[in-house]
Design a protein around this motif. Structure first.
Motif, PDB file in Angstrom:
ATOM      1  N   ARG A   1       0.819  -1.208   0.000  1.00  0.00           N
ATOM      2  CA  ARG A   1       0.000   0.000   0.000  1.00  0.00           C
ATOM      3  C   ARG A   1       0.859   1.268   0.000  1.00  0.00           C
ATOM      4  N   SER A   2       2.060   1.182   0.536  1.00  0.00           N
ATOM      5  CA  SER A   2       2.902   2.372   0.689  1.00  0.00           C
ATOM      6  C   SER A   2       3.909   2.559  -0.435  1.00  0.00           C
ATOM      7  N   VAL A   3       4.039   1.603  -1.334  1.00  0.00           N
ATOM      8  CA  VAL A   3       4.993   1.742  -2.440  1.00  0.00           C
ATOM      9  C   VAL A   3       4.439   2.748  -3.455  1.00  0.00           C
ATOM     10  N   THR A   4       5.271   3.700  -3.864  1.00  0.00           N
ATOM     11  CA  THR A   4       4.823   4.760  -4.767  1.00  0.00           C
ATOM     12  C   THR A   4       5.234   4.465  -6.213  1.00  0.00           C
TER      13      THR A   4
ATOM     14  N   LYS B   1       0.771   1.167  -9.164  1.00  0.00           N
ATOM     15  CA  LYS B   1      -0.600   1.634  -8.971  1.00  0.00           C
ATOM     16  C   LYS B   1      -1.580   0.798  -9.782  1.00  0.00           C
ATOM     17  N   ARG B   2      -1.245   0.524 -11.010  1.00  0.00           N
ATOM     18  CA  ARG B   2      -2.110  -0.313 -11.856  1.00  0.00           C
ATOM     19  C   ARG B   2      -2.220  -1.726 -11.274  1.00  0.00           C
ATOM     20  N   TYR B   3      -1.109  -2.234 -10.779  1.00  0.00           N
ATOM     21  CA  TYR B   3      -1.107  -3.574 -10.179  1.00  0.00           C
ATOM     22  C   TYR B   3      -2.019  -3.627  -8.961  1.00  0.00           C
ATOM     23  N   ARG B   4      -1.915  -2.611  -8.100  1.00  0.00           N
ATOM     24  CA  ARG B   4      -2.784  -2.570  -6.916  1.00  0.00           C
ATOM     25  C   ARG B   4      -4.254  -2.521  -7.309  1.00  0.00           C
ATOM     26  N   ASN B   5      -4.579  -1.738  -8.289  1.00  0.00           N
ATOM     27  CA  ASN B   5      -5.977  -1.643  -8.720  1.00  0.00           C
ATOM     28  C   ASN B   5      -6.497  -2.975  -9.247  1.00  0.00           C
ATOM     29  N   ASN B   6      -5.666  -3.690 -10.000  1.00  0.00           N
ATOM     30  CA  ASN B   6      -6.089  -4.998 -10.515  1.00  0.00           C
ATOM     31  C   ASN B   6      -6.313  -6.001  -9.384  1.00  0.00           C
ATOM     32  N   ILE B   7      -5.448  -5.973  -8.380  1.00  0.00           N
ATOM     33  CA  ILE B   7      -5.609  -6.894  -7.247  1.00  0.00           C
ATOM     34  C   ILE B   7      -6.852  -6.533  -6.437  1.00  0.00           C
ATOM     35  N   ASN B   8      -7.068  -5.234  -6.211  1.00  0.00           N
ATOM     36  CA  ASN B   8      -8.210  -4.812  -5.399  1.00  0.00           C
ATOM     37  C   ASN B   8      -9.548  -5.161  -6.042  1.00  0.00           C
ATOM     38  N   LYS B   9      -9.583  -5.313  -7.343  1.00  0.00           N
ATOM     39  CA  LYS B   9     -10.830  -5.691  -8.013  1.00  0.00           C
ATOM     40  C   LYS B   9     -11.219  -7.140  -7.711  1.00  0.00           C
ATOM     41  N   MET B  10     -10.235  -7.979  -7.384  1.00  0.00           N
ATOM     42  CA  MET B  10     -10.514  -9.397  -7.136  1.00  0.00           C
ATOM     43  C   MET B  10     -10.713  -9.725  -5.664  1.00  0.00           C
ATOM     44  N   LEU B  11     -10.477  -8.801  -4.771  1.00  0.00           N
ATOM     45  CA  LEU B  11     -10.570  -9.082  -3.338  1.00  0.00           C
ATOM     46  C   LEU B  11     -11.985  -9.016  -2.764  1.00  0.00           C
ATOM     47  N   PRO B  12     -12.858  -8.104  -3.172  1.00  0.00           N
ATOM     48  CA  PRO B  12     -14.195  -8.047  -2.570  1.00  0.00           C
ATOM     49  C   PRO B  12     -14.954  -9.371  -2.717  1.00  0.00           C
ATOM     50  N   GLY B  13     -15.605  -9.763  -1.632  1.00  0.00           N
ATOM     51  CA  GLY B  13     -16.340 -11.024  -1.622  1.00  0.00           C
ATOM     52  C   GLY B  13     -15.485 -12.230  -1.288  1.00  0.00           C
TER      53      GLY B  13
ATOM     54  N   GLN C   1     -12.173 -13.785   1.285  1.00  0.00           N
ATOM     55  CA  GLN C   1     -11.415 -13.526   2.515  1.00  0.00           C
ATOM     56  C   GLN C   1     -10.028 -13.008   2.148  1.00  0.00           C
ATOM     57  N   HIS C   2      -9.676 -11.870   2.694  1.00  0.00           N
ATOM     58  CA  HIS C   2      -8.364 -11.307   2.404  1.00  0.00           C
ATOM     59  C   HIS C   2      -7.872 -10.528   3.620  1.00  0.00           C
ATOM     60  N   PHE C   3      -6.562 -10.505   3.779  1.00  0.00           N
ATOM     61  CA  PHE C   3      -5.920  -9.846   4.913  1.00  0.00           C
ATOM     62  C   PHE C   3      -4.690  -9.095   4.414  1.00  0.00           C
ATOM     63  N   GLU C   4      -4.290  -8.113   5.193  1.00  0.00           N
ATOM     64  CA  GLU C   4      -3.034  -7.399   4.967  1.00  0.00           C
ATOM     65  C   GLU C   4      -2.144  -7.607   6.182  1.00  0.00           C
ATOM     66  N   LEU C   5      -0.977  -8.189   5.959  1.00  0.00           N
ATOM     67  CA  LEU C   5      -0.016  -8.437   7.023  1.00  0.00           C
ATOM     68  C   LEU C   5       1.366  -7.997   6.568  1.00  0.00           C
ATOM     69  N   MET C   6       2.226  -7.745   7.538  1.00  0.00           N
ATOM     70  CA  MET C   6       3.610  -7.418   7.210  1.00  0.00           C
ATOM     71  C   MET C   6       4.260  -8.604   6.499  1.00  0.00           C
TER      72      MET C   6
ATOM     73  N   THR D   1       6.154 -10.666 -13.008  1.00  0.00           N
ATOM     74  CA  THR D   1       5.977  -9.372 -12.351  1.00  0.00           C
ATOM     75  C   THR D   1       7.256  -8.979 -11.618  1.00  0.00           C
ATOM     76  N   SER D   2       7.674  -7.744 -11.798  1.00  0.00           N
ATOM     77  CA  SER D   2       8.882  -7.238 -11.135  1.00  0.00           C
ATOM     78  C   SER D   2       8.527  -5.982 -10.357  1.00  0.00           C
ATOM     79  N   LEU D   3       7.780  -6.160  -9.300  1.00  0.00           N
ATOM     80  CA  LEU D   3       7.359  -5.062  -8.428  1.00  0.00           C
ATOM     81  C   LEU D   3       7.608  -5.465  -6.976  1.00  0.00           C
ATOM     82  N   PRO D   4       8.066  -4.525  -6.146  1.00  0.00           N
ATOM     83  CA  PRO D   4       8.340  -4.871  -4.750  1.00  0.00           C
ATOM     84  C   PRO D   4       7.055  -5.156  -3.977  1.00  0.00           C
ATOM     85  N   TYR D   5       7.152  -6.128  -3.092  1.00  0.00           N
ATOM     86  CA  TYR D   5       6.051  -6.514  -2.208  1.00  0.00           C
ATOM     87  C   TYR D   5       4.773  -6.858  -2.991  1.00  0.00           C
ATOM     88  N   SER D   6       4.944  -7.435  -4.154  1.00  0.00           N
ATOM     89  CA  SER D   6       3.788  -7.807  -4.970  1.00  0.00           C
ATOM     90  C   SER D   6       3.407  -9.274  -4.812  1.00  0.00           C
ATOM     91  N   ASN D   7       4.066  -9.993  -3.906  1.00  0.00           N
ATOM     92  CA  ASN D   7       3.738 -11.410  -3.700  1.00  0.00           C
ATOM     93  C   ASN D   7       2.319 -11.545  -3.140  1.00  0.00           C
TER      94      ASN D   7
END
Length: 266
Positions: A96-99, A107-119, A121-126, A150-156
């Motif tokens: 969430r904090s990577v710019t 940003k595009r990657y985060r948006n694509n992932i967030n579209k699949m999470l609703p409905g 079970q999902h969690f955010e952990l360190m 994919t070559s983005l940090p913390y994208s696992n």
């Protein structure tokens, strides 16, 4: 004209039934075989290209030429089609904090992932917390790692699998019910034990004189069974230690009825 169009339509339909990319078909078949093996308490890691290779015996690694968000969509579709397991998705909270300045495309990657999470079970952990969970799980259970391009940090993306027909909530309800029944059985068993009357043991018959029982703690002797002498025949001792003057005994009658005096000897 109509005769020419019909064969062309048939050919196009037959070609549409097959994947245009043989590598894509092979990838999906391989993914389907691996997902059919995993079950509850197994893990799936959709990893970035720099994800380290684990050496554990329970680690199985696949390589895909897709991005992580595309692989996630394929995995979720196959898991929900099988329905024997339910995915619990874990995302690194650092994502969430990577710019965009340091990681173009994040940003595009985060948006694509967030579209699949609703409905789902999902969690955010360190990330270090999730990695420790993966390491512990790999000691006992199988972990499927899918490395992507994919070559983005913390994208696992980490997926812990749970039973699709018996989840943790059902297990908790069952355990509470069993514990309540076990406690009720223990209480019932304890009540039955306490309600049983105790059978008194046989009490030994007292020995000696019932009127003058021996003092507590006094050793038993044969004299305890002798009859008690009349009080008038007892001679108390004098204070000086000498024998007290005796009382003349009563006369003894002989068989003829005569009184006979007993001589005293001093």
């Amino acid at each position: 004209m109509t005769r020419l169009i019909l064969p062309i339509c048939i050919i196009s339909l037959l070609s549409g039934c097959q994947d245009a990319n043989p590598a894509e078909r092979e990838w999906k078949e391989q993914l389907y075989k691996n997902l059919a093996i995993v079950g509850a308490r197994n893990w799936i890691v959709i990893a970035e290209s720099s994800f380290p290779a684990y050496t554990g015996t329970g680690i199985r690694t696949m390589v895909s030429d897709k991005t992580s968000d595309e692989v996630l969509l394929d995995v979720l579709n196959m898991l929900e089609e099988e329905a024997h397991v339910v995915p619990r998705i874990m995302i690194s909270s650092e994502l969430r904090s990577v710019t965009e300045d340091y990681a173009p495309g994040i940003k595009r990657y985060r948006n694509n992932i967030n579209k699949m999470l609703p409905g789902r079970q999902h969690f955010e952990l360190m990330s270090r917390t999730i990695n420790s969970l993966i390491e512990d799980a790999a000691r006992q259970f199988n972990v499927l790692v899918i490395k992507t391009k994919t070559s983005l940090p913390y994208s696992n993306i980490y997926i812990e699998l749970d039973s699709g027909y018996w989840n943790s909530e059902s297990e908790t309800v069952l355990r509470k019910s069993l514990e309540a029944k076990d406690a009720a059985n223990r209480r019932a068993a304890q009540d039955r034990v306490l309600d049983v009357p105790l059978v008194p043991g046989a009490t030994p018959a007292p020995q000696g004189n019932k009127e003058n029982p021996p003092m507590p703690g006094a050793p038993a002797s044969p004299a305890d069974n002798l009859p008690e002498l009349p009080r008038e025949n007892r001679q108390p001792a004098s204070p000086s230690g000498d024998k007290a003057p005796g009382v003349p005994p009563p006369p003894i009658r002989d068989p003829l009825g005569r009184k006979t005096a007993i001589a005293r000897f001093s």
